[in-house]
Design a protein around this motif. Sequence first.
Motif, PDB file in Angstrom:
ATOM      1  N   GLU A   1       0.827  -1.212   0.000  1.00 26.71           N
ATOM      2  CA  GLU A   1       0.000   0.000   0.000  1.00 26.71           C
ATOM      3  C   GLU A   1       0.860   1.261   0.000  1.00 26.71           C
ATOM      4  O   GLU A   1       0.537   2.245  -0.675  1.00 26.71           O
ATOM      5  CB  GLU A   1      -0.929  -0.010   1.206  1.00 26.71           C
ATOM      6  CG  GLU A   1      -2.027  -1.059   1.128  1.00 26.71           C
ATOM      7  CD  GLU A   1      -2.924  -1.047   2.361  1.00 26.71           C
ATOM      8  OE1 GLU A   1      -2.581  -0.329   3.332  1.00 26.71           O
ATOM      9  OE2 GLU A   1      -3.954  -1.736   2.354  1.00 26.71           O
TER      10      GLU A   1
ATOM     11  N   ARG B   1       2.256   1.669  -3.466  1.00 26.69           N
ATOM     12  CA  ARG B   1       1.190   2.131  -4.360  1.00 26.69           C
ATOM     13  C   ARG B   1       0.921   3.630  -4.166  1.00 26.69           C
ATOM     14  O   ARG B   1       0.807   4.391  -5.136  1.00 26.69           O
ATOM     15  CB  ARG B   1      -0.081   1.331  -4.070  1.00 26.69           C
ATOM     16  CG  ARG B   1      -1.279   1.772  -4.887  1.00 26.69           C
ATOM     17  CD  ARG B   1      -2.536   1.123  -4.358  1.00 26.69           C
ATOM     18  NE  ARG B   1      -3.713   1.645  -5.003  1.00 26.69           N
ATOM     19  CZ  ARG B   1      -4.940   1.552  -4.529  1.00 26.69           C
ATOM     20  NH1 ARG B   1      -5.134   0.970  -3.370  1.00 26.69           N
ATOM     21  NH2 ARG B   1      -5.969   2.041  -5.182  1.00 26.69           N
TER      22      ARG B   1
ATOM     23  N   GLU C   1       3.751   5.574  -5.734  1.00 24.54           N
ATOM     24  CA  GLU C   1       3.653   5.645  -7.181  1.00 24.54           C
ATOM     25  C   GLU C   1       2.558   6.606  -7.619  1.00 24.54           C
ATOM     26  O   GLU C   1       2.705   7.368  -8.584  1.00 24.54           O
ATOM     27  CB  GLU C   1       3.396   4.245  -7.758  1.00 24.54           C
ATOM     28  CG  GLU C   1       4.557   3.274  -7.607  1.00 24.54           C
ATOM     29  CD  GLU C   1       5.772   3.727  -8.399  1.00 24.54           C
ATOM     30  OE1 GLU C   1       5.595   4.428  -9.414  1.00 24.54           O
ATOM     31  OE2 GLU C   1       6.896   3.384  -8.002  1.00 24.54           O
TER      32      GLU C   1
END
Length: 332
Positions: A193, A196, A199
């Motif tokens: 997480e 993510r 990103e």
Amino acid sequence: MMAGSIFFVVLLVVAVFAVSQAVVTVRQGYEYTLERFGRFTMTLRPGFTLIIPFVDRIGRKINMMEQVLEIPGQEIITKDNAIVSVDGVVFYQVLDAAKAAYEVSDLFSAIVNLTTTNLRTVMGSMDLDETLSKRDAINAKLLTVVDAATEPWGIKITRVELKDIRPPADIVNAMGRQMKAEREKRANILEAEGMRASEILRAEGAKQGQILQAEGRREAAFRDAEARERSAQAEAKATELVSTAIEGGSAQAINYFVAQKYVEAMTAFATSPNAKTIFMPFEASALVGSLGGIGELVKAVRPTGDAPVVVPTPPKPTRTPRANPFTEDEAQ
């Protein structure tokens, strides 16, 4: 006289014994049951009480304070066939001394056995995970069941607590591995997480950067277009003025502008810092002819009234020698 003295002494002893039997002192926190010829008659409260000697006697001395009774450890098989060792404690209080004395033979043993039986029943209907995680639910259920069963005995069960639940060693090891795997799973999920989110933030930043760059390019293009438009307007205005001058005057104005551009180009070549040798693919007479055109233009503008403008006579055109393609350093 001797016989009378003995009788008096015996009577005195019997009287003292009778008085001692007739006086009963009950301590605080206790209640005594009074039996007359072996039959329960009443309950003596804390304090001083007189009874009939040789007729009444104290039956049971009941502790009315809240007491703690330990439940010995025992092994219980759960619903999923796991064996666990359990021990606990029971808190109870006698509310009715007569019932506690005469409704049950052995009060302590009865409470222990009743609690043990119901503990097996309650925990035997649960899985191992439930027995370890729902201790409060087990305590509450045991309290309800045991309290209802001991009510006829004059007992109030105030609390039932499990002190310890001990699974087998292999189950403890398996639980440890399961907990470790679960924590590693959570750590991997959190790490994923986080990557993510990183990103997404990086992509959002790149997107915003591209948007800002595009806006900057658009603004720059707008500014360039505006500058070109103004330059074109200036060129148009200059052309218009030149055309007006040509229409109203001499055609030498054109020669003036051509000569001016020619001289500027030559100046740019001469001031170039990138080379020491310059190839001049033109005739030097052209430059002199341009200067002559400028002179003719000045004469046309000022024909009278002022001193004459002296324009240098251009020399005869000579052939410009071919430039040496090598620089001074290379020639050396």
